[in-house]
Design a protein around this motif. Structure first.
Motif, PDB file in Angstrom:
ATOM      1  N   ILE A  19     -15.255 -65.377-112.842  1.00 15.69           N
ATOM      2  CA  ILE A  19     -16.181 -64.307-112.465  1.00 15.69           C
ATOM      3  C   ILE A  19     -15.437 -62.986-112.292  1.00 15.69           C
ATOM      4  CG2 ILE A  19     -17.744 -63.489-110.656  1.00 15.69           C
ATOM      5  CD1 ILE A  19     -18.473 -66.412-110.140  1.00 15.69           C
ATOM      6  N   ARG A  20     -14.305 -63.060-111.604  1.00 17.60           N
ATOM      7  CA  ARG A  20     -13.560 -61.830-111.308  1.00 17.60           C
ATOM      8  C   ARG A  20     -12.891 -61.232-112.532  1.00 17.60           C
ATOM      9  NH1 ARG A  20     -10.852 -63.965-105.626  1.00 17.60           N
ATOM     10  NH2 ARG A  20     -12.632 -63.487-104.287  1.00 17.60           N
ATOM     11  N   SER A  24     -16.435 -56.103-119.376  1.00 13.11           N
ATOM     12  CA  SER A  24     -17.112 -55.668-120.595  1.00 13.11           C
ATOM     13  C   SER A  24     -16.062 -55.016-121.482  1.00 13.11           C
ATOM     14  CB  SER A  24     -18.247 -54.691-120.256  1.00 13.11           C
ATOM     15  OG  SER A  24     -19.301 -55.362-119.606  1.00 13.11           O
ATOM     16  N   VAL A  25     -15.669 -55.734-122.521  1.00 14.67           N
ATOM     17  CA  VAL A  25     -14.574 -55.298-123.392  1.00 14.67           C
ATOM     18  C   VAL A  25     -15.147 -54.696-124.673  1.00 14.67           C
ATOM     19  CG1 VAL A  25     -12.662 -56.128-124.823  1.00 14.67           C
ATOM     20  CG2 VAL A  25     -12.909 -56.939-122.461  1.00 14.67           C
ATOM     21  N   PRO A 202     -11.596 -51.961-115.117  1.00 20.02           N
ATOM     22  CA  PRO A 202     -12.117 -52.498-113.851  1.00 20.02           C
ATOM     23  C   PRO A 202     -13.227 -51.600-113.335  1.00 20.02           C
ATOM     24  CG  PRO A 202      -9.972 -51.473-113.514  1.00 20.02           C
ATOM     25  CD  PRO A 202     -10.211 -51.490-114.997  1.00 20.02           C
ATOM     26  N   THR A 203     -14.159 -52.168-112.641  1.00 17.24           N
ATOM     27  CA  THR A 203     -15.284 -51.398-112.107  1.00 17.24           C
ATOM     28  C   THR A 203     -15.486 -51.726-110.631  1.00 17.24           C
ATOM     29  OG1 THR A 203     -16.825 -53.131-112.801  1.00 17.24           O
ATOM     30  CG2 THR A 203     -16.487 -51.303-114.333  1.00 17.24           C
ATOM     31  N   THR A 204     -16.242 -50.889-109.965  1.00 16.75           N
ATOM     32  CA  THR A 204     -16.563 -51.121-108.560  1.00 16.75           C
ATOM     33  C   THR A 204     -18.028 -51.539-108.454  1.00 16.75           C
ATOM     34  OG1 THR A 204     -17.175 -48.807-108.212  1.00 16.75           O
ATOM     35  CG2 THR A 204     -14.862 -49.420-107.809  1.00 16.75           C
ATOM     36  N   ARG A 205     -18.397 -52.028-107.295  1.00 15.23           N
ATOM     37  CA  ARG A 205     -19.776 -52.419-107.039  1.00 15.23           C
ATOM     38  C   ARG A 205     -20.259 -51.736-105.762  1.00 15.23           C
ATOM     39  NH1 ARG A 205     -19.166 -53.633-111.482  1.00 15.23           N
ATOM     40  NH2 ARG A 205     -19.683 -55.567-112.574  1.00 15.23           N
ATOM     41  N   LEU A 206     -21.546 -51.514-105.684  1.00 10.84           N
ATOM     42  CA  LEU A 206     -22.119 -50.959-104.466  1.00 10.84           C
ATOM     43  C   LEU A 206     -21.851 -51.900-103.298  1.00 10.84           C
ATOM     44  CD1 LEU A 206     -25.586 -49.799-105.847  1.00 10.84           C
ATOM     45  CD2 LEU A 206     -23.746 -48.291-105.040  1.00 10.84           C
TER      46      LEU A 206
END
Length: 220
Positions: A19-20, A24-25, A202-206
């Motif tokens: 999951i981690r 999205s490549v 890498p991305t962040t989440r709310l």
């Protein structure tokens, strides 16, 4: 921590990593090809996803030849991953999937999961209900089920060391025309799959407190 808890934590860790590590490549190594055998393994595990009445309305058009990926490229607004990825999977939803109800429930009987009389009742009820749904309702159901199987597909791919990106940016009408897709199949999304040439960003989440609420929604 008890021994049972330790074993459970150890068993869960690989899935947590999947999951981690999923990203999205969009940049793929064009030299990497996924064999039909391995692609079938990925799809075979993806279809264990849940679906409405277990009708499994997902259908996969796997586009993996250079010529057909080039054909798809302008339809997908010239996104380079279309040609560089090992394949692009068009996930379609069959709005007439109820026609396979008898096959599906008969399999359940043969597997010992359901008595024959229960299956007969389910078949009659399922066909009667789904065959009369308004087109927009039938499409919404297959969009939901298509999203479920797409997420499972991407996680299975990551577990096997491959990368993916879901794509909503494409011309659905042109896809249908170019690949002679019958009206009963509603395009849900495209998923590019292959080996990353460079890592996905890498991305962040709310914060969770901004998206998860218990028992009541906050006032606007």
């Amino acid at each position: 921590m008890t021994q049972a808890q330790t074993i459970q934590a150890t068993e869960q860790q690989p899935f947590i990593n999947v999951i981690r590590e999923r990203r999205s490549v969009r940049a793929y190594d064009p030299s990497v090809r996924i064999s039909r055998e391995e692609m079938n393994e990925i799809l075979g595990q993806a279809v264990l996803a849940p679906s409405s009445s277990n009708l499994q309305p997902w259908r996969f058009l796997v586009i993996d030849t250079p010529e057909l990926k080039q054909k798809l490229l302008p339809i997908a607004y010239n996104q380079q991953q279309v040609v560089d990825a090992s394949a692009v999977i068009a996930i379609l939803g069959d709005v007439e999937s109820y026609k396979k109800a008898e096959t599906i429930y008969t399999q359940a009987v043969e597997a010992g999961y359901m008595p024959a009389d229960t299956a007969k009742s389910f078949i009659e009820r399922t066909v009667g209900m789904y065959s009369k749904l308004p087109p927009e309702v039938a499409r919404q159901i297959v969009y939901t089920d298509g999203g479920l199987v797409a997420m499972q597909l991407m996680l299975v791919a990551r577990a096997k060391g491959y990368d993916t990106v879901p794509m909503g940016g494409y011309d659905k009408a042109k896809l249908v025309e170019a690949f002679a897709i019958a009206d009963r199949y509603a395009p849900v999304m495209l998923v590019a799959i292959g080996k990353a040439a460079s890592p996905g960003h890498p991305t962040t989440r709310l914060p969770l407190q901004e998206v998860a609420f218990y028992n009541e929604m906050p006032a606007e």
